[in-house]
Motif scaffolding. Structure first.
Motif, PDB file in Angstrom:
ATOM      1  N   THR A   1      79.436  68.412 105.655  1.00 37.26           N
ATOM      2  CA  THR A   1      79.057  67.793 104.527  1.00 37.26           C
ATOM      3  C   THR A   1      76.945  68.088 104.513  1.00 37.26           C
ATOM      4  OG1 THR A   1      80.794  66.250 104.437  1.00 37.26           O
ATOM      5  CG2 THR A   1      78.643  65.027 104.647  1.00 37.26           C
ATOM      6  N   PRO A   2      76.455  67.880 103.528  1.00 39.19           N
ATOM      7  CA  PRO A   2      74.786  68.399 103.904  1.00 39.19           C
ATOM      8  C   PRO A   2      74.132  66.963 105.248  1.00 39.19           C
ATOM      9  CG  PRO A   2      74.493  67.790 101.903  1.00 39.19           C
ATOM     10  CD  PRO A   2      76.609  68.330 102.730  1.00 39.19           C
ATOM     11  N   LEU A   3      73.022  67.079 105.870  1.00 37.53           N
ATOM     12  CA  LEU A   3      73.013  65.466 106.821  1.00 37.53           C
ATOM     13  C   LEU A   3      72.516  64.638 105.327  1.00 37.53           C
ATOM     14  CD1 LEU A   3      71.113  67.656 110.087  1.00 37.53           C
ATOM     15  CD2 LEU A   3      73.164  65.235 109.449  1.00 37.53           C
ATOM     16  N   ALA A   4      71.423  65.788 104.571  1.00 38.71           N
ATOM     17  CA  ALA A   4      70.523  64.619 103.670  1.00 38.71           C
ATOM     18  C   ALA A   4      71.713  63.311 102.859  1.00 38.71           C
ATOM     19  CB  ALA A   4      69.760  65.409 102.101  1.00 38.71           C
ATOM     20  N   ARG A   5      73.080  64.214 102.966  1.00 39.19           N
ATOM     21  CA  ARG A   5      74.016  63.214 101.830  1.00 39.19           C
ATOM     22  C   ARG A   5      74.330  62.195 103.219  1.00 39.19           C
ATOM     23  NH1 ARG A   5      79.702  64.535 101.380  1.00 39.19           N
ATOM     24  NH2 ARG A   5      80.776  62.668 100.263  1.00 39.19           N
ATOM     25  N   VAL A   6      74.330  62.519 104.594  1.00 33.62           N
ATOM     26  CA  VAL A   6      74.911  61.461 105.495  1.00 33.62           C
ATOM     27  C   VAL A   6      74.021  60.395 105.740  1.00 33.62           C
ATOM     28  CG1 VAL A   6      75.143  60.880 107.476  1.00 33.62           C
ATOM     29  CG2 VAL A   6      75.918  63.177 106.444  1.00 33.62           C
ATOM     30  N   ALA A   7      72.256  60.883 104.955  1.00 32.22           N
ATOM     31  CA  ALA A   7      71.694  59.783 105.627  1.00 32.22           C
ATOM     32  C   ALA A   7      71.328  58.578 104.388  1.00 32.22           C
ATOM     33  CB  ALA A   7      69.436  60.559 105.373  1.00 32.22           C
ATOM     34  N   ALA A   8      71.249  59.709 103.648  1.00 37.14           N
ATOM     35  CA  ALA A   8      71.404  58.439 101.982  1.00 37.14           C
ATOM     36  C   ALA A   8      72.711  57.390 101.912  1.00 37.14           C
ATOM     37  CB  ALA A   8      71.828  59.222 100.358  1.00 37.14           C
ATOM     38  N   MET A   9      73.710  58.165 102.332  1.00 37.40           N
ATOM     39  CA  MET A   9      75.169  57.371 102.817  1.00 37.40           C
ATOM     40  C   MET A   9      74.331  55.797 103.428  1.00 37.40           C
ATOM     41  SD  MET A   9      78.351  59.231 102.355  1.00 37.40           S
ATOM     42  CE  MET A   9      78.006  60.545 104.172  1.00 37.40           C
ATOM     43  N   VAL A  10      73.856  56.537 104.877  1.00 38.66           N
ATOM     44  CA  VAL A  10      74.090  55.217 105.839  1.00 38.66           C
ATOM     45  C   VAL A  10      72.549  54.256 105.220  1.00 38.66           C
ATOM     46  CG1 VAL A  10      72.582  54.572 107.775  1.00 38.66           C
ATOM     47  CG2 VAL A  10      74.466  56.966 107.353  1.00 38.66           C
ATOM     48  N   ALA A  11      71.172  54.540 104.230  1.00 38.17           N
ATOM     49  CA  ALA A  11      70.769  53.793 103.074  1.00 38.17           C
ATOM     50  C   ALA A  11      71.407  52.930 102.495  1.00 38.17           C
ATOM     51  CB  ALA A  11      69.812  54.386 102.712  1.00 38.17           C
ATOM     52  N   GLN A  12      72.822  53.581 102.133  1.00 38.27           N
ATOM     53  CA  GLN A  12      73.096  53.037 101.327  1.00 38.27           C
ATOM     54  C   GLN A  12      73.748  51.537 101.785  1.00 38.27           C
ATOM     55  OE1 GLN A  12      75.771  54.846  98.143  1.00 38.27           O
ATOM     56  NE2 GLN A  12      74.486  55.293  97.174  1.00 38.27           N
ATOM     57  N   ALA A  13      74.289  51.929 102.979  1.00 38.90           N
ATOM     58  CA  ALA A  13      75.227  50.896 103.665  1.00 38.90           C
ATOM     59  C   ALA A  13      74.292  49.646 104.076  1.00 38.90           C
ATOM     60  CB  ALA A  13      76.020  51.592 104.939  1.00 38.90           C
ATOM     61  N   ALA A  14      73.395  50.126 104.533  1.00 35.73           N
ATOM     62  CA  ALA A  14      72.504  49.071 104.914  1.00 35.73           C
ATOM     63  C   ALA A  14      71.501  48.352 103.882  1.00 35.73           C
ATOM     64  CB  ALA A  14      70.514  49.715 105.567  1.00 35.73           C
TER      65      ALA A  14
END
Length: 112
Positions: free
Chosen positions: A99-112
């Motif tokens: 799982t690339p970190l860019a995808r993780v950052a996008a998931m965190v941004a969506q959750a916020a």
């Protein structure tokens, strides 16, 4: 089930317990991240840790040492060492699972 498997491994000998612990290291992450059942998560954890057990053992030993040093610093060091250890452990999971970190950052941004 992971704890039971590791306990049986430690009863047989220390080495099988360590091997089982490394095989099923990311089971909890996989259950939460991919919403798999326990057996499927254990199989997936075994799959993603295959070929990386020595590096994971080194990481766990290093994180243990860091936390011991944090404990020795009047226990206040644990306020830094535990979050750093958790982030390193999570980064190892994300790296091995692909799982690339860019995808993780996008998931965190969506959750916020």
């Amino acid at each position: 089930m992971v704890g039971l498997t590791m306990a049986v491994g430690f009863l047989l000998l220390i080495v099988p317990g360590i091997i089982f612990a490394l095989m099923f290291l990311f089971t909890t992450f996989i259950v939460i991240d991919r919403q798999l059942g326990p057996i499927e998560a254990m199989k997936e954890s075994n799959r993603i840790t295959r070929g990386h057990k020595w590096r994971l053992l080194g990481l766990l030993l290093l994180l243990t040492l860091i936390n011991i040093l944090g404990l020795m610093a009047l226990s206040l060091g644990l306020l830094i060492s535990i979050p750093v250890s958790s982030l390193a452990f999570t980064y190892a999971y994300r790296t091995l699972s692909g799982t690339p970190l860019a995808r993780v950052a996008a998931m965190v941004a969506q959750a916020a």
